[in-house]
Design an enzyme around this catalytic site. Sequence first.
Site, mmCIF file in Angstrom:
data_model
loop_
_atom_site.group_PDB
_atom_site.id
_atom_site.type_symbol
_atom_site.label_atom_id
_atom_site.label_comp_id
_atom_site.label_asym_id
_atom_site.label_seq_id
_atom_site.Cartn_x
_atom_site.Cartn_y
_atom_site.Cartn_z
ATOM 1 N N HIS A 154 0.800 10.597 -2.163
ATOM 2 C CA HIS A 154 0.963 9.381 -1.365
ATOM 3 C C HIS A 154 1.469 9.739 0.031
ATOM 4 O O HIS A 154 1.990 10.831 0.260
ATOM 5 C CB HIS A 154 1.971 8.435 -2.022
ATOM 6 C CG HIS A 154 1.393 7.650 -3.161
ATOM 7 N ND1 HIS A 154 1.329 8.144 -4.445
ATOM 8 C CD2 HIS A 154 0.847 6.411 -3.204
ATOM 9 C CE1 HIS A 154 0.772 7.238 -5.229
ATOM 10 N NE2 HIS A 154 0.468 6.177 -4.511
ATOM 11 N N LYS A 158 6.623 6.898 1.244
ATOM 12 C CA LYS A 158 6.888 6.401 -0.122
ATOM 13 C C LYS A 158 8.256 6.877 -0.604
ATOM 14 O O LYS A 158 8.616 8.033 -0.439
ATOM 15 C CB LYS A 158 5.773 6.875 -1.074
ATOM 16 C CG LYS A 158 5.903 6.244 -2.450
ATOM 17 C CD LYS A 158 4.621 6.348 -3.242
ATOM 18 C CE LYS A 158 4.791 5.779 -4.634
ATOM 19 N NZ LYS A 158 5.098 4.329 -4.612
#
Length: 265
Positions: A154, A158
């Site tokens: 990600h 995040k």
Amino acid sequence: MRIGIVGGAGRMGQMLIREVLGSKGAILAGATERPGNPALGRDLGTLVGLEPAGVVLTDDAAALFAAADAVIDFTAPAATLAHADLAVAHSTALIVGTTGLSADDHARLAQAATKTPLVVSANFSLGVTLLAGLVRKVAATLGPDWDIEIVEMHHKHKVDAPSGTALALGRAAADGRGVDLATVKDAVRDGHTGARKPGDIGFATLRGGDVVGDHTVMFATEAERLELSHKAGSRAIFARGAVRAALWVAGKPAGLYSMDDVLGL
Ligand code: NAD
């Protein structure tokens, strides 16, 4: 269907506002942010780069829950629990996309779902919902000599790891094997770890750049490896799924629903 968005200035919040404004059968009931957010008071349409919508971003969550039939929440765990209380108090449906929820948090959401409908999913995309079903089936079919490893990547912003989706895929694999993920999860490997424990489900987390969300579930045995992957190209896929869930939940009785229920799988 009057749909409200909490966390409206966030990455997902803005996608959700755009999606509701563009969805037939959906009316944007409003959107909130936490007190002090610089976007408070902004028109929701112009906030997301569209025509003015005539509704502004506020910090009054209670008023939003009173005005909406369903509220979509992609914020943070503590905020989501407070929103679940408001959903119960106002008999509003709640769609929860927030990840990083603890087992206790999930229990509190399940409790709220005895009073009002909740749709909770770590991933609202059609592809990942289907992937979880495939992973459950493959894990149930292959024997214990196939090691299961889950790799996810990600964007650098995040804050939770492994991703909620990786954990959901891990739960699907554990379900397929008839075991509890908590007893076989191996998410931290560093230093002299010793050999892999048979039956474990391993997780590896990568973070960087603007990656929306890549997940691969690997089944590895002697001389053979099977990999099932999903790659998200835009956050719009999650917003689309969440708005679909909000439209689907209209008129449903109290209960804890998943994307499988929404998609009729
Ligand atoms: P973000 O930080 O850009 O947005 C979160 C927003 O929530 C922020 O603007 C923050 O100010 C706001 N917020 C926090 N507390 C609040 C409160 N009490 N009231 C109102 N607003 C509040 O993060 P993001 O990238 O949009 O992700 C949000 C969450 O959604 C994360 O948990 C992420 O993992 C999850 N997510 C889930 C899916 C899915 O399909 N389930 C997809 C993408 C992201």
